[in-house]
Design a protein around this motif. Structure first.
Motif, PDB file in Angstrom:
ATOM      1  N   ALA A 270      12.283  -1.674 -34.148  1.00  0.00           N
ATOM      2  CA  ALA A 270      11.916  -1.997 -32.895  1.00  0.00           C
ATOM      3  C   ALA A 270      11.001  -0.911 -32.771  1.00  0.00           C
ATOM      4  O   ALA A 270       9.378  -1.346 -31.913  1.00  0.00           O
ATOM      5  CB  ALA A 270      13.185  -1.540 -32.604  1.00  0.00           C
ATOM      6  N   ILE A 271      10.847   0.462 -33.346  1.00  0.00           N
ATOM      7  CA  ILE A 271       9.794   1.154 -33.320  1.00  0.00           C
ATOM      8  C   ILE A 271       8.670   1.262 -33.679  1.00  0.00           C
ATOM      9  O   ILE A 271       7.652   0.595 -33.772  1.00  0.00           O
ATOM     10  CB  ILE A 271       9.997   2.308 -33.729  1.00  0.00           C
ATOM     11  CG1 ILE A 271      10.710   3.366 -33.088  1.00  0.00           C
ATOM     12  CG2 ILE A 271       9.459   3.695 -33.631  1.00  0.00           C
ATOM     13  CD1 ILE A 271      12.288   5.099 -33.611  1.00  0.00           C
ATOM     14  N   ILE A 272       8.412   0.330 -34.960  1.00  0.00           N
ATOM     15  CA  ILE A 272       7.251  -0.381 -35.487  1.00  0.00           C
ATOM     16  C   ILE A 272       6.450  -1.908 -35.220  1.00  0.00           C
ATOM     17  O   ILE A 272       5.912  -1.476 -34.667  1.00  0.00           O
ATOM     18  CB  ILE A 272       7.860  -0.960 -37.433  1.00  0.00           C
ATOM     19  CG1 ILE A 272       7.649   1.126 -37.973  1.00  0.00           C
ATOM     20  CG2 ILE A 272       6.031  -1.028 -37.897  1.00  0.00           C
ATOM     21  CD1 ILE A 272       8.929   1.093 -39.222  1.00  0.00           C
ATOM     22  N   ALA A 273       7.428  -2.595 -35.391  1.00  0.00           N
ATOM     23  CA  ALA A 273       7.021  -4.054 -34.693  1.00  0.00           C
ATOM     24  C   ALA A 273       7.214  -4.145 -32.898  1.00  0.00           C
ATOM     25  O   ALA A 273       6.115  -4.757 -32.419  1.00  0.00           O
ATOM     26  CB  ALA A 273       8.576  -5.091 -34.984  1.00  0.00           C
ATOM     27  N   GLY A 274       8.375  -3.845 -32.698  1.00  0.00           N
ATOM     28  CA  GLY A 274       8.244  -3.075 -31.232  1.00  0.00           C
ATOM     29  C   GLY A 274       7.327  -2.674 -30.637  1.00  0.00           C
ATOM     30  O   GLY A 274       6.333  -3.059 -28.808  1.00  0.00           O
ATOM     31  N   GLY A 275       7.250  -1.862 -30.838  1.00  0.00           N
ATOM     32  CA  GLY A 275       6.714  -0.674 -30.175  1.00  0.00           C
ATOM     33  C   GLY A 275       5.065  -0.650 -30.506  1.00  0.00           C
ATOM     34  O   GLY A 275       4.353   0.124 -29.813  1.00  0.00           O
ATOM     35  N   GLY A 276       4.618  -0.363 -31.678  1.00  0.00           N
ATOM     36  CA  GLY A 276       3.517  -1.323 -32.439  1.00  0.00           C
ATOM     37  C   GLY A 276       2.887  -2.404 -31.853  1.00  0.00           C
ATOM     38  O   GLY A 276       1.381  -1.881 -31.239  1.00  0.00           O
ATOM     39  N   THR A 277       3.483  -2.993 -31.905  1.00  0.00           N
ATOM     40  CA  THR A 277       3.027  -4.537 -31.120  1.00  0.00           C
ATOM     41  C   THR A 277       2.542  -4.078 -29.661  1.00  0.00           C
ATOM     42  O   THR A 277       0.985  -4.731 -29.290  1.00  0.00           O
ATOM     43  CB  THR A 277       3.395  -5.470 -31.069  1.00  0.00           C
ATOM     44  OG1 THR A 277       4.370  -5.533 -33.098  1.00  0.00           O
ATOM     45  CG2 THR A 277       3.122  -6.770 -31.023  1.00  0.00           C
ATOM     46  N   ALA A 278       3.251  -3.699 -28.978  1.00  0.00           N
ATOM     47  CA  ALA A 278       2.927  -3.124 -27.203  1.00  0.00           C
ATOM     48  C   ALA A 278       2.094  -1.746 -26.964  1.00  0.00           C
ATOM     49  O   ALA A 278       1.052  -2.642 -26.930  1.00  0.00           O
ATOM     50  CB  ALA A 278       4.290  -2.667 -27.255  1.00  0.00           C
ATOM     51  N   THR A 279       1.680  -1.058 -27.881  1.00  0.00           N
ATOM     52  CA  THR A 279       0.950  -0.655 -28.352  1.00  0.00           C
ATOM     53  C   THR A 279      -0.483  -0.838 -28.327  1.00  0.00           C
ATOM     54  O   THR A 279      -1.874  -0.455 -27.451  1.00  0.00           O
ATOM     55  CB  THR A 279       0.940   0.974 -29.055  1.00  0.00           C
ATOM     56  OG1 THR A 279       2.563   1.102 -27.851  1.00  0.00           O
ATOM     57  CG2 THR A 279       0.390   2.388 -28.711  1.00  0.00           C
ATOM     58  N   ALA A 280      -0.692  -1.799 -29.521  1.00  0.00           N
ATOM     59  CA  ALA A 280      -2.385  -2.193 -29.828  1.00  0.00           C
ATOM     60  C   ALA A 280      -2.211  -3.347 -29.096  1.00  0.00           C
ATOM     61  O   ALA A 280      -3.757  -3.265 -28.416  1.00  0.00           O
ATOM     62  CB  ALA A 280      -1.817  -2.741 -31.682  1.00  0.00           C
ATOM     63  N   ILE A 281      -1.191  -3.628 -28.052  1.00  0.00           N
ATOM     64  CA  ILE A 281      -1.919  -5.446 -27.291  1.00  0.00           C
ATOM     65  C   ILE A 281      -1.961  -4.128 -25.685  1.00  0.00           C
ATOM     66  O   ILE A 281      -3.825  -3.976 -25.470  1.00  0.00           O
ATOM     67  CB  ILE A 281      -0.969  -6.062 -26.901  1.00  0.00           C
ATOM     68  CG1 ILE A 281      -1.120  -7.127 -28.414  1.00  0.00           C
ATOM     69  CG2 ILE A 281      -1.613  -6.985 -25.722  1.00  0.00           C
ATOM     70  CD1 ILE A 281      -0.244  -8.138 -28.345  1.00  0.00           C
ATOM     71  N   LYS A 282      -1.592  -3.484 -25.516  1.00  0.00           N
ATOM     72  CA  LYS A 282      -2.002  -2.228 -24.303  1.00  0.00           C
ATOM     73  C   LYS A 282      -3.572  -1.713 -24.596  1.00  0.00           C
ATOM     74  O   LYS A 282      -4.327  -1.794 -23.182  1.00  0.00           O
ATOM     75  CB  LYS A 282      -0.847  -1.253 -24.112  1.00  0.00           C
ATOM     76  CG  LYS A 282      -1.257  -0.324 -23.166  1.00  0.00           C
ATOM     77  CD  LYS A 282      -1.662  -1.757 -21.447  1.00  0.00           C
ATOM     78  CE  LYS A 282      -0.794  -1.893 -20.851  1.00  0.00           C
ATOM     79  NZ  LYS A 282      -0.940  -2.628 -19.760  1.00  0.00           N
ATOM     80  N   GLY A 283      -3.369  -0.824 -25.732  1.00  0.00           N
ATOM     81  CA  GLY A 283      -4.631  -0.195 -26.069  1.00  0.00           C
ATOM     82  C   GLY A 283      -6.002  -1.290 -26.154  1.00  0.00           C
ATOM     83  O   GLY A 283      -6.928  -0.991 -25.374  1.00  0.00           O
ATOM     84  N   ALA A 284      -5.625  -1.784 -26.567  1.00  0.00           N
ATOM     85  CA  ALA A 284      -6.862  -3.087 -26.309  1.00  0.00           C
ATOM     86  C   ALA A 284      -7.119  -3.336 -24.931  1.00  0.00           C
ATOM     87  O   ALA A 284      -8.100  -3.919 -24.870  1.00  0.00           O
ATOM     88  CB  ALA A 284      -6.703  -4.458 -27.740  1.00  0.00           C
ATOM     89  N   SER A 285      -6.161  -4.071 -24.178  1.00  0.00           N
ATOM     90  CA  SER A 285      -6.449  -4.130 -22.864  1.00  0.00           C
ATOM     91  C   SER A 285      -7.148  -3.268 -22.108  1.00  0.00           C
ATOM     92  O   SER A 285      -7.511  -3.526 -21.732  1.00  0.00           O
ATOM     93  CB  SER A 285      -5.202  -5.169 -22.073  1.00  0.00           C
ATOM     94  OG  SER A 285      -4.396  -4.263 -21.943  1.00  0.00           O
ATOM     95  N   ALA A 286      -6.658  -1.771 -22.367  1.00  0.00           N
ATOM     96  CA  ALA A 286      -7.169  -0.530 -21.957  1.00  0.00           C
ATOM     97  C   ALA A 286      -8.520  -1.028 -21.704  1.00  0.00           C
ATOM     98  O   ALA A 286      -9.415  -0.906 -20.420  1.00  0.00           O
ATOM     99  CB  ALA A 286      -6.185   0.521 -22.361  1.00  0.00           C
ATOM    100  N   THR A 287      -8.771  -1.211 -23.037  1.00  0.00           N
ATOM    101  CA  THR A 287      -9.753  -0.998 -23.578  1.00  0.00           C
ATOM    102  C   THR A 287     -11.369  -2.229 -22.814  1.00  0.00           C
ATOM    103  O   THR A 287     -12.615  -1.867 -22.087  1.00  0.00           O
ATOM    104  CB  THR A 287     -10.334  -0.839 -25.096  1.00  0.00           C
ATOM    105  OG1 THR A 287      -9.784   0.034 -25.703  1.00  0.00           O
ATOM    106  CG2 THR A 287     -11.759  -1.192 -25.738  1.00  0.00           C
TER     107      THR A 287
END
Length: 189
Positions: free
Chosen positions: A109-126
């Protein structure tokens, strides 16, 4: 590992990716799926399928979607949403993964769930910051529309076709990382 476990992981990854675009929309979709008995959640997460959760997450989703159409407010929301995406991405994975040891469930959950969500949110924020800088915020509603649409499609696919959702997530991540590689400054040899 059973097919049920694999499908539950695919559902969690798909919803976590959707969280990267809109924090509340995938949680609302999961709440609706649980409320209408489309998807069974882990015992400790059954509350998300309650009528109170459906209403609360529905209202939060509407507020979030419309707030992202207001230039400058959207950038402020991104600052808050990046850590929230990590938490929500982890939460949707934990709530959906079935038949695994808790240590494995939480690690995944931390790696696949949180990591995926954070990567995508970071890209969309950028991308939103770049849009704000280049268009004065006038292009941001277009980005918001694409993000909301993508979150809706991936969340829906996650619930009804989890294998398709994982394929969509892989495509999204490949696009994000290919754009990142093109924008990354080259080092002098």
């Amino acid at each position: 590992m059973t097919s049920e476990t694999i499908i539950s992981i695919f559902l969690g990854v798909g919803l976590a990716a959707s969280v990267g675009f809109r924090v509340f929309l995938p949680l609302f979709a999961l709440s609706l799926a649980s409320y209408f008995n489309v998807w069974e959640l882990n015992e400790s997460w059954l509350w998300i399928g309650s009528l109170a959760a459906v209403i609360t997450l529905g209202v939060a989703t509407l507020i979030e979607v419309f707030a992202y159409f207001i230039p400058w407010v959207d950038n402020a929301l991104d600052a808050i949403a990046i850590p929230l995406a990590a938490i929500a991405g982890t939460a949707v994975m934990v709530s959906t993964v079935a038949n695994l040891d808790p240590v494995i469930t939480w690690s995944l959950a931390i790696i696949a769930g949180g990591g995926t969500a954070t990567a995508i949110k970071g890209a969309s924020a950028t991308s939103r910051v770049a849009s704000t800088a280049t268009t004065g915020g006038l292009g941001n509603p277009v980005i918001s529309t694409v993000e909301t649409g993508t979150a809706t499609v991936v969340a829906t696919a996650s619930i009804f076709a989890p294998i398709l959702a994982v394929i969509l997530v892989i495509i999204i991540l490949v696009i994000i990382f290919s754009i990142y590689r093109k924008l990354k400054p080259k080092r002098n040899a």
